[in-house]
Motif scaffolding. Sequence first.
Motif, PDB file in Angstrom:
ATOM      1  N   ASN A  45       0.878  -1.177   0.000  1.00  0.00           N
ATOM      2  CA  ASN A  45       0.000   0.000   0.000  1.00  0.00           C
ATOM      3  C   ASN A  45       0.912   1.222   0.000  1.00  0.00           C
ATOM      4  O   ASN A  45       1.517   1.558   1.017  1.00  0.00           O
ATOM      5  N   ARG A  46       1.033   1.862  -1.147  1.00  0.00           N
ATOM      6  CA  ARG A  46       2.011   2.952  -1.239  1.00  0.00           C
ATOM      7  C   ARG A  46       1.528   4.221  -0.545  1.00  0.00           C
ATOM      8  O   ARG A  46       2.313   5.145  -0.356  1.00  0.00           O
ATOM      9  N   HIS A  47       0.253   4.268  -0.231  1.00  0.00           N
ATOM     10  CA  HIS A  47      -0.276   5.405   0.545  1.00  0.00           C
ATOM     11  C   HIS A  47      -0.985   4.855   1.774  1.00  0.00           C
ATOM     12  O   HIS A  47      -2.223   4.829   1.843  1.00  0.00           O
ATOM     13  N   PRO A  48      -0.209   4.418   2.790  1.00  0.00           N
ATOM     14  CA  PRO A  48      -0.820   3.708   3.924  1.00  0.00           C
ATOM     15  C   PRO A  48      -1.823   4.548   4.713  1.00  0.00           C
ATOM     16  O   PRO A  48      -2.675   4.000   5.404  1.00  0.00           O
ATOM     17  N   ALA A 104      -4.396  -9.923 -12.283  1.00  0.00           N
ATOM     18  CA  ALA A 104      -5.603  -9.544 -13.036  1.00  0.00           C
ATOM     19  C   ALA A 104      -5.217  -8.619 -14.186  1.00  0.00           C
ATOM     20  O   ALA A 104      -6.067  -8.012 -14.806  1.00  0.00           O
ATOM     21  N   ASN A 105      -3.907  -8.546 -14.461  1.00  0.00           N
ATOM     22  CA  ASN A 105      -3.354  -7.470 -15.293  1.00  0.00           C
ATOM     23  C   ASN A 105      -3.227  -7.867 -16.766  1.00  0.00           C
ATOM     24  O   ASN A 105      -2.218  -8.422 -17.201  1.00  0.00           O
ATOM     25  N   LYS A 106      -4.264  -7.537 -17.576  1.00  0.00           N
ATOM     26  CA  LYS A 106      -4.222  -7.932 -19.005  1.00  0.00           C
ATOM     27  C   LYS A 106      -3.131  -7.205 -19.766  1.00  0.00           C
ATOM     28  O   LYS A 106      -2.522  -7.754 -20.673  1.00  0.00           O
ATOM     29  N   GLY A 301     -17.805  -9.036 -16.372  1.00  0.00           N
ATOM     30  CA  GLY A 301     -16.417  -8.950 -16.817  1.00  0.00           C
ATOM     31  C   GLY A 301     -15.579  -7.990 -16.002  1.00  0.00           C
ATOM     32  O   GLY A 301     -14.410  -7.782 -16.306  1.00  0.00           O
ATOM     33  N   ALA A 302     -16.161  -7.394 -14.983  1.00  0.00           N
ATOM     34  CA  ALA A 302     -15.419  -6.430 -14.164  1.00  0.00           C
ATOM     35  C   ALA A 302     -16.117  -6.311 -12.819  1.00  0.00           C
ATOM     36  O   ALA A 302     -17.116  -6.982 -12.558  1.00  0.00           O
ATOM     37  N   GLY A 303     -15.561  -5.429 -11.983  1.00  0.00           N
ATOM     38  CA  GLY A 303     -16.155  -5.198 -10.666  1.00  0.00           C
ATOM     39  C   GLY A 303     -15.354  -5.927  -9.604  1.00  0.00           C
ATOM     40  O   GLY A 303     -14.807  -7.004  -9.847  1.00  0.00           O
ATOM     41  N   PRO A 304     -15.277  -5.323  -8.404  1.00  0.00           N
ATOM     42  CA  PRO A 304     -14.410  -5.867  -7.349  1.00  0.00           C
ATOM     43  C   PRO A 304     -14.705  -7.316  -6.965  1.00  0.00           C
ATOM     44  O   PRO A 304     -13.793  -8.152  -6.969  1.00  0.00           O
TER      45      PRO A 304
HETATM   46  N1  LIG Z   1     -11.543  -2.752 -12.138  1.00  0.00           N
HETATM   47  C1  LIG Z   1     -11.979  -3.882 -12.686  1.00  0.00           C
HETATM   48  O1  LIG Z   1     -13.183  -4.153 -12.738  1.00  0.00           O
HETATM   49  C2  LIG Z   1     -10.985  -4.887 -13.242  1.00  0.00           C
HETATM   50  C3  LIG Z   1     -11.459  -6.076 -13.825  1.00  0.00           C
HETATM   51  C4  LIG Z   1     -10.557  -7.028 -14.284  1.00  0.00           C
HETATM   52  C5  LIG Z   1      -9.195  -6.778 -14.159  1.00  0.00           C
HETATM   53  N2  LIG Z   1      -8.757  -5.591 -13.588  1.00  0.00           N
HETATM   54  C6  LIG Z   1      -7.321  -5.389 -13.473  1.00  0.00           C
HETATM   55  O2  LIG Z   1      -6.980  -5.406 -12.095  1.00  0.00           O
HETATM   56  C7  LIG Z   1      -5.853  -4.578 -11.862  1.00  0.00           C
HETATM   57  C8  LIG Z   1      -6.196  -3.575 -10.758  1.00  0.00           C
HETATM   58  O3  LIG Z   1      -7.285  -2.789 -11.183  1.00  0.00           O
HETATM   59  P1  LIG Z   1      -8.083  -1.843 -10.161  1.00  0.00           P
HETATM   60  O4  LIG Z   1      -9.361  -1.500 -10.837  1.00  0.00           O
HETATM   61  O5  LIG Z   1      -8.110  -2.456  -8.800  1.00  0.00           O
HETATM   62  O6  LIG Z   1      -7.122  -0.571 -10.163  1.00  0.00           O
HETATM   63  P2  LIG Z   1      -7.061   0.583  -9.061  1.00  0.00           P
HETATM   64  O7  LIG Z   1      -8.360   0.711  -8.354  1.00  0.00           O
HETATM   65  O8  LIG Z   1      -6.473   1.761  -9.736  1.00  0.00           O
HETATM   66  O9  LIG Z   1      -6.008   0.027  -7.989  1.00  0.00           O
HETATM   67  C9  LIG Z   1      -4.636  -0.069  -8.210  1.00  0.00           C
HETATM   68  C10 LIG Z   1      -3.918  -0.186  -6.874  1.00  0.00           C
HETATM   69  O10 LIG Z   1      -2.521  -0.358  -7.119  1.00  0.00           O
HETATM   70  C11 LIG Z   1      -1.787   0.657  -6.456  1.00  0.00           C
HETATM   71  N3  LIG Z   1      -0.624   0.973  -7.267  1.00  0.00           N
HETATM   72  C12 LIG Z   1      -0.608   1.400  -8.544  1.00  0.00           C
HETATM   73  N4  LIG Z   1       0.661   1.548  -8.987  1.00  0.00           N
HETATM   74  C13 LIG Z   1       1.454   1.205  -7.951  1.00  0.00           C
HETATM   75  C14 LIG Z   1       2.855   1.149  -7.773  1.00  0.00           C
HETATM   76  N5  LIG Z   1       3.705   1.505  -8.730  1.00  0.00           N
HETATM   77  N6  LIG Z   1       3.330   0.763  -6.561  1.00  0.00           N
HETATM   78  C15 LIG Z   1       2.484   0.421  -5.571  1.00  0.00           C
HETATM   79  N7  LIG Z   1       1.132   0.439  -5.679  1.00  0.00           N
HETATM   80  C16 LIG Z   1       0.628   0.828  -6.858  1.00  0.00           C
HETATM   81  C17 LIG Z   1      -2.757   1.811  -6.257  1.00  0.00           C
HETATM   82  O11 LIG Z   1      -2.322   2.573  -5.178  1.00  0.00           O
HETATM   83  P3  LIG Z   1      -3.027   3.964  -4.713  1.00  0.00           P
HETATM   84  O12 LIG Z   1      -4.459   3.633  -4.426  1.00  0.00           O
HETATM   85  O13 LIG Z   1      -2.305   4.333  -3.459  1.00  0.00           O
HETATM   86  O14 LIG Z   1      -2.849   4.922  -5.821  1.00  0.00           O
HETATM   87  C18 LIG Z   1      -4.049   1.036  -5.982  1.00  0.00           C
HETATM   88  O15 LIG Z   1      -4.089   0.611  -4.640  1.00  0.00           O
HETATM   89  C19 LIG Z   1      -5.526  -3.938 -13.206  1.00  0.00           C
HETATM   90  O16 LIG Z   1      -4.519  -4.683 -13.833  1.00  0.00           O
HETATM   91  C20 LIG Z   1      -6.825  -4.059 -13.975  1.00  0.00           C
HETATM   92  O17 LIG Z   1      -6.628  -4.092 -15.361  1.00  0.00           O
HETATM   93  C21 LIG Z   1      -9.621  -4.665 -13.126  1.00  0.00           C
END
Ligand SMILES: NC(=O)c1ccc[n+]([C@@H]2O[C@H](COP(=O)([O-])OP(=O)(O)OC[C@H]3O[C@@H](n4cnc5c(N)ncnc54)[C@H](OP(=O)(O)O)[C@@H]3O)[C@@H](O)[C@H]2O)c1
Length: 432
Positions: A45-48, A104-106, A301-304
């Motif tokens: 967590n880069r912003h704890p 989860a990183n396409k 296809g998405a969502g937490p």
């Molecule tokens: N959202 C969806 O529905 C979905 C669906 C399928 C797959 N995915 C994939 O899942 C992955 C995450 O997506 P998400 O929606 O969860 O993204 P997100 O909400 O933007 O979360 C990304 C997290 O990673 C952290 N982060 C980013 N760059 C970092 C770094 N260099 N060092 C340390 N921490 C870093 C961010 O930190 P901060 O919060 O502190 O900025 C945040 O906690 C992606 O690859 C996305 O393509 C997402």
Amino acid sequence: MKQLIRVGMLGIGNIGRGTWQALAMNHDRILESTGLDIEIVKILNRHPDKDRGIDIPKEKYTAEVGDILDNPEIDIVVELIGGIEPATEYMARALSNGKSVVTANKAAIAANGRYLVDLAQQNHVLIRCEAAVAGGIPILTSLTTALLSNSFSEVHGILNGTTNYILTQMTEYGNDYAQVLKEAQNKGFAEADPAADVEGYDAANKLSILMSIIFGAEVSPEDIPTRGITTIAREDIEYSLNAGYRIKLLASAKKGKKGLYANVEPVLIPAGHPLAAVSNEFNAVFVKGNAVDDLMFYGRGAGPLPTGSAVLGDIIGIARKLEKDSAYDIVPQLRYDSGVKFIGEGASKYYVRMTVTDRPGVLGRITTTFGQFGVSVEAVRQEAPYESGKERVAALIFRIFEVERPLLYYVLNKILNENIIKSIDNIMRIED
Ligand SMILES: NC(=O)c1ccc[n+]([C@@H]2O[C@H](COP(=O)([O-])OP(=O)(O)OC[C@H]3O[C@@H](n4cnc5c(N)ncnc54)[C@H](OP(=O)(O)O)[C@@H]3O)[C@@H](O)[C@H]2O)c1
């Protein structure tokens, strides 16, 4: 017997939180049915100090990635930070340190999948990425387990929820693209910068991963001909409805006699096809296997939580292999070894909408030019003429028999340059 599986998670954004929640909801059930006691022991967590809106003990957090990647106590690293770098570098370091990886990183897998899979094999660990393609839909796992006996000839996916939502709203309410995009952004269904979704790049990343699994082919997303939905107009939607089609952003790959064809683009699909019924933010993947025949997977296809479900499924899959000490002995989720040749798009039927001056002889000149180059017209329809400036114009809509795209574009440009028509307004594939 109970086995502790220690997971380190990189990132605590939407999917990080969804994975944590899905595990909190189902930990005991997983333990009861598998004997696996999965614990997320550390989270990058880069912003704890940022409020994440979720109750996670503070001592789980670290701002130092080495506390996870180099931690001998951690069995599986779950990468949920997104983007190609530093995600690839972190996954590579985890694999080199003998840890299996779930992601989860396409974007990172489409760009560096082969490198990461090779690294996993060298280190006798696993990498899995179910959540990277169609979120909660277990397509990769199904293809590499229950469907492994099949040879597949084609795959078609609605792989991007944002664009499917926009197209559905345009179809159901007759609204313009720009208007629907704005509404989707206000509702949180589209990003402030929607380019990756609406231009089709996100779907191309996912198709590249599917092509690895289904055809054993290494095809970079940049090499997949990709067109987005930004040019779809109300007129295209109206025609598709009247002619018995729905427009969908389709990511398709097919095995032909000469090799593999693929593209991502808006396509007219017959209204009765199961993919045509996939609405709003939902995703679907349609495959044709030589034993199972037609098969469609449908879901979120998405969502937490749906994506967290897929992440947890991969953690359980890997943990079961670790339990049996057979991690290096299974069919990898990704493969790039078939030697099948990727040869672009192939021939298709096309829809072409153009605007012409409303005067006799125009249609004849167009069809004659098509005929000169061997482009066959299946049907043509003229819409009611209307005044535009000082002249009367009309829309002409052609259905073109199977043709290679470069030839079609060449002939259409010729027709345009010879001023036979005023404009070419849209070109889309028709999938019958
Ligand atoms: N959202 C969806 O529905 C979905 C669906 C399928 C797959 N995915 C994939 O899942 C992955 C995450 O997506 P998400 O929606 O969860 O993204 P997100 O909400 O933007 O979360 C990304 C997290 O990673 C952290 N982060 C980013 N760059 C970092 C770094 N260099 N060092 C340390 N921490 C870093 C961010 O930190 P901060 O919060 O502190 O900025 C945040 O906690 C992606 O690859 C996305 O393509 C997402």
